[in-house]
Design an enzyme around this catalytic site. Structure first.
Site, PDB file in Angstrom:
ATOM      1  N   ARG A   1       0.849  -1.184   0.000  1.00 23.63           N
ATOM      2  CA  ARG A   1       0.000   0.000   0.000  1.00 23.63           C
ATOM      3  C   ARG A   1       0.892   1.244   0.000  1.00 23.63           C
ATOM      4  O   ARG A   1       1.957   1.257   0.653  1.00 23.63           O
ATOM      5  CB  ARG A   1      -0.852  -0.023   1.267  1.00 23.63           C
ATOM      6  CG  ARG A   1      -1.849   1.126   1.423  1.00 23.63           C
ATOM      7  CD  ARG A   1      -2.965   1.051   0.441  1.00 23.63           C
ATOM      8  NE  ARG A   1      -4.114   1.854   0.841  1.00 23.63           N
ATOM      9  CZ  ARG A   1      -5.074   2.179  -0.015  1.00 23.63           C
ATOM     10  NH1 ARG A   1      -5.028   1.798  -1.276  1.00 23.63           N
ATOM     11  NH2 ARG A   1      -6.104   2.888   0.392  1.00 23.63           N
TER      12      ARG A   1
ATOM     13  N   THR B   1      -9.989   0.466  -9.535  1.00 25.94           N
ATOM     14  CA  THR B   1      -8.914  -0.361  -9.003  1.00 25.94           C
ATOM     15  C   THR B   1      -8.912  -1.561  -9.932  1.00 25.94           C
ATOM     16  O   THR B   1      -9.785  -1.669 -10.787  1.00 25.94           O
ATOM     17  CB  THR B   1      -9.282  -0.705  -7.538  1.00 25.94           C
ATOM     18  OG1 THR B   1      -9.210   0.490  -6.759  1.00 25.94           O
ATOM     19  CG2 THR B   1      -8.415  -1.763  -6.912  1.00 25.94           C
TER      20      THR B   1
ATOM     21  N   ASP C   1      -7.573   8.501   0.429  1.00 22.51           N
ATOM     22  CA  ASP C   1      -8.148   7.446   1.269  1.00 22.51           C
ATOM     23  C   ASP C   1      -7.870   7.664   2.763  1.00 22.51           C
ATOM     24  O   ASP C   1      -8.345   6.909   3.608  1.00 22.51           O
ATOM     25  CB  ASP C   1      -7.637   6.061   0.838  1.00 22.51           C
ATOM     26  CG  ASP C   1      -8.426   5.502  -0.345  1.00 22.51           C
ATOM     27  OD1 ASP C   1      -9.423   6.124  -0.755  1.00 22.51           O
ATOM     28  OD2 ASP C   1      -8.050   4.432  -0.861  1.00 22.51           O
TER      29      ASP C   1
ATOM     30  N   SER D   1      -7.724   1.014   3.272  1.00 22.76           N
ATOM     31  CA  SER D   1      -8.172   0.529   1.966  1.00 22.76           C
ATOM     32  C   SER D   1      -9.345  -0.431   2.144  1.00 22.76           C
ATOM     33  O   SER D   1      -9.575  -0.965   3.226  1.00 22.76           O
ATOM     34  CB  SER D   1      -7.021  -0.209   1.287  1.00 22.76           C
ATOM     35  OG  SER D   1      -7.465  -0.865   0.119  1.00 22.76           O
ATOM     36  N   SER D   2     -10.070  -0.640   1.047  1.00 23.41           N
ATOM     37  CA  SER D   2     -11.134  -1.654   1.039  1.00 23.41           C
ATOM     38  C   SER D   2     -10.751  -2.865   0.192  1.00 23.41           C
ATOM     39  O   SER D   2     -11.565  -3.779   0.019  1.00 23.41           O
ATOM     40  CB  SER D   2     -12.420  -1.058   0.461  1.00 23.41           C
ATOM     41  OG  SER D   2     -12.858  -0.001   1.251  1.00 23.41           O
TER      42      SER D   2
ATOM     43  N   GLY E   1     -13.607  -1.464  -6.893  1.00 21.78           N
ATOM     44  CA  GLY E   1     -14.919  -0.900  -6.560  1.00 21.78           C
ATOM     45  C   GLY E   1     -14.985  -0.100  -5.280  1.00 21.78           C
ATOM     46  O   GLY E   1     -16.068   0.034  -4.708  1.00 21.78           O
ATOM     47  N   GLY E   2     -13.845   0.456  -4.789  1.00 26.17           N
ATOM     48  CA  GLY E   2     -13.913   1.222  -3.544  1.00 26.17           C
ATOM     49  C   GLY E   2     -14.508   0.345  -2.454  1.00 26.17           C
ATOM     50  O   GLY E   2     -14.205  -0.847  -2.346  1.00 26.17           O
TER      51      GLY E   2
HETATM   52  N1  GLY Z   1      -8.441   3.179  -3.334  1.00 21.17           N
HETATM   53  C1  GLY Z   1      -9.326   2.097  -3.169  1.00 21.17           C
HETATM   54  C2  GLY Z   1      -8.977   1.221  -2.013  1.00 21.17           C
HETATM   55  O1  GLY Z   1      -7.846   1.194  -1.606  1.00 21.17           O
HETATM   56  O2  GLY Z   1      -9.819   0.551  -1.482  1.00 21.17           O
END
Ligand code: GLY
Length: 576
Positions: free
Chosen positions: A110, A385, A427, A456-457, A477-478
């Site tokens: 990340r 993503t 984020d 993050s998701s 998809g966020g």
């Molecule tokens: N930027 C999308 C995530 O990290 O979930």
């Protein structure tokens, strides 16, 4: 038994259920067309990703004897060239690995906040929060992690030469490839929209200043040279020397804060995956700084207490119970989950069966719950993503989700180096105490601090049972990612769907706030939506959710069944 024929060309062998013999490249295209209705079957290895070039790159590595980590690295670098809206070397992500002996690990690459970051960095001179600073421009760029992540994965678990894994990406960047309609459209939007402000972006992603037409050839000579430096020098080809110098020069020119020291200090981290169980299946997923694994296991634990199969797929009763589990897992996500190197995340409690039982006791089977907007509310997260899944001949499984955050990230392409930079700092939460009903969130754990990783998701996940690999799943998809992965898994386990059906079935999303169930277009009948409204839910129907490129193992034959999600028409499964 349906007859199967095998196609062998060059080093790659693609087996398409009920297909006809064609050469490799054509086989992939045929696979792409056929995949909208069925899976791709292969006896050894499988790669499912967002472009034919990237899936081929990974499958060729598998065919040459590479393992699933090698193939995942080759696929990831090829996506950085052929899927520039989300494939990247200027962003970050996560990799979950299950080895043939059943052991697991996870790699966290990340992005992190630069050393000069601080929680109030998105306030303007008058102290007002600036959404523009938070999500656009140079301050929105986090220190990239992808190259360090792939390098670490290779050092720890790769088998093939590093340089070999970059070769397909270098060739695609140097020699070019034809723009699909989808990518052509995306690049036109980039160079006439948010990328128009950046010289590098217009230079690299237009046709000498004019927007590209679909079918044009996209060549990326500077990106090829950057990838060559990474091929020769490994991690240092990105985090030191020429590439680092070019990146920092662009940051300085645009008022960004990433320094050579930030780049030199970046480390990918090996983490212990989140592990849960659901009806005898083992669920292996990503720990913090992703919220994905914790929220996924929490929801599965809650839902294990219901007979979902008896309710019926996407019935009002089923959707109600899913939405109530989602509501509560997303509440806990917002309250508790952040980079665990900086915040105290109650991971064991949130993923325990006991905690799930207390949450389940709150759920009323006959009425929608209420999401109190007292201190937590909606925050925008980009759906842009990309996820890909890999299984090799020995059963090693790799699930990768990585991102630039927004489509094409910050829209900033590094001049001289040819790669796009993320806008992942968006984020992080907006600022201390800034939670309000308009959609800002200011809770402590996920504030920007030097070297913290933003929440993050992304939920790259693997399913196993009785010591055997069952499936590899994930999605972009966020925040919808977590719910997409949940539903693909439930489709397989509760409704006995094959991988194609599990990936294709309509999905829904609830994320605590806004207090609303979103269901994909065509996902429910008018009567079902009305039943949900009678229970007290706000329901909206429309759009599409996620792109869940997945692999399932045929329990009878051991074959790998790949399903590229037809929500992205460029996506392809390639097996051998
Ligand atoms: N930027 C999308 C995530 O990290 O979930």
């Amino acid at each position: 038994m349906i007859a199967r024929r095998h196609f062998i060309a060059l080093s790659t062998c693609v087996t398409l259920w009920m297909g006809t013999a064609v050469p490799t490249r054509a086989a992939s295209i045929l696979a792409s067309q056929a995949e909208t209705t069925r899976s791709v079957r292969a006896s050894d290895g499988m790669v499912v990703s967002g472009t034919v070039h990237a899936s081929n790159a990974g499958a060729e590595v598998l065919a040459a004897g590479g393992n699933a980590v090698d193939a995942a690295i080759a696929t990831g670098f090829a996506l950085a060239v052929t899927h520039p809206s989300a494939g990247n070397i200027g962003g970050g992500g996560f990799m979950v690995i299950r080895f043939p002996d059943g052991t697991t690990t996870a790699l966290d690459f990340r992005e992190k906040a630069p050393l000069a970051a601080h929680p109030e960095m998105w306030l303007d001179e008058s102290g007002e929060y600036s959404r523009t600073k938070h999500h656009n421009g140079a301050l929105a760029v986090g220190v990239p992690g992808t190259v360090a992540g792939f390098w670490k994965a290779h050092q720890l678990y790769g088998g093939q030469d590093w340089e070999r894994l970059l070769r397909p990406a270098i060739g695609l960047a140097r020699d070019g490839f034809e723009l699909t309609d989808r990518l052509g459209r995306g690049l036109r939007r980039l160079v006439t929209g948010r990328g128009a402000a950046y010289e590098g972006t217009v230079a690299y992603f237009s046709n000498e200043g004019r927007p590209h037409a679909s079918g044009d050839r996209l060549t990326q000579a500077d990106l090829a040279r950057t990838l060559e430096r990474i091929a020769l020098e490994g991690r240092d080809g990105f985090y030191a020397g020429e590439t680092a110098r070019l990146l920092v020069a662009e940051m300085e020119r645009l008022g960004g804060i990433i320094t050579l020291e930030d780049l030199a200090r970046y480390q990918a981290r090996e983490r212990t995956p989140v592990q849960g169980t659901y009806r005898g299946y083992d669920v292996i997923s990503m720990p913090p700084p992703s919220s994905g694994g914790i929220a996924l296991v929490e929801m599965l634990n809650i839902l294990e207490g219901y007979d979902l199969a008896a309710m019926g797929h996407n019935s009002a009763e089923y959707i109600h119970h899913l939405a109530e589990a989602m509501r509560r897992a997303f509440r806990d996500r917002a309250q508790h989950v952040a980079d665990a190197d900086f915040a105290d995340v109650p991971r064991q409690r949130l993923t325990s069966k006991e905690y799930a039982a207390t949450v389940r006791a709150e759920i009323d089977a006959a009425a929608a719950g209420v999401s109190a907007p007292s201190d937590i509310t909606d925050v925008y997260e980009s759906p842009e993503t990309t996820h890909y899944s890999v299984v090799d001949r020995n059963g090693m499984a790799v699930s990768v989700t990585y991102t630039l955050e927004g489509g094409y990230g910050s829209g900033i392409t590094v001049p001289g180096a040819g790669f796009l930079l993320n806008n992942e700092m968006g984020d992080f939460n907006a600022g201390p105490g800034l939670t309000n009903t308009r959609g800002l969130i200011g809770t402590e754990p996920n504030l920007a601090r030097p070297e913290q990783r933003m929440l993050s998701s992304m939920t790259p996940s693997i399913l196993a049972k009785d010591g055997e690999l069952v499936a590899v799943v994930g999605s972009p998809g966020g925040r919808t990612i977590i719910n997409t992965v949940l539903q693909v898994l439930l489709n397989m386990i509760e409704f006995d769907m094959n991988v194609r059906e599990a990936v294709t079935a309509s999905r829904l999303h609830h994320q605590w706030l806004p207090d609303r169930i979103r269901i994909e277009s065509g996902g429910v009948s008018v009567a079902t939506a009305e039943s949900l409204r009678r229970l007290g839910h706000t329901v909206s129907v429309g759009g599409s959710q996620g792109i869940a490129h997945s692999i399932m193992i045929d329990p009878e034959t051991g074959d790998r069944l790949g399903a590229a999600d037809a929500r992205n028409v460029d996506a392809v499964a390639v097996g051998n």
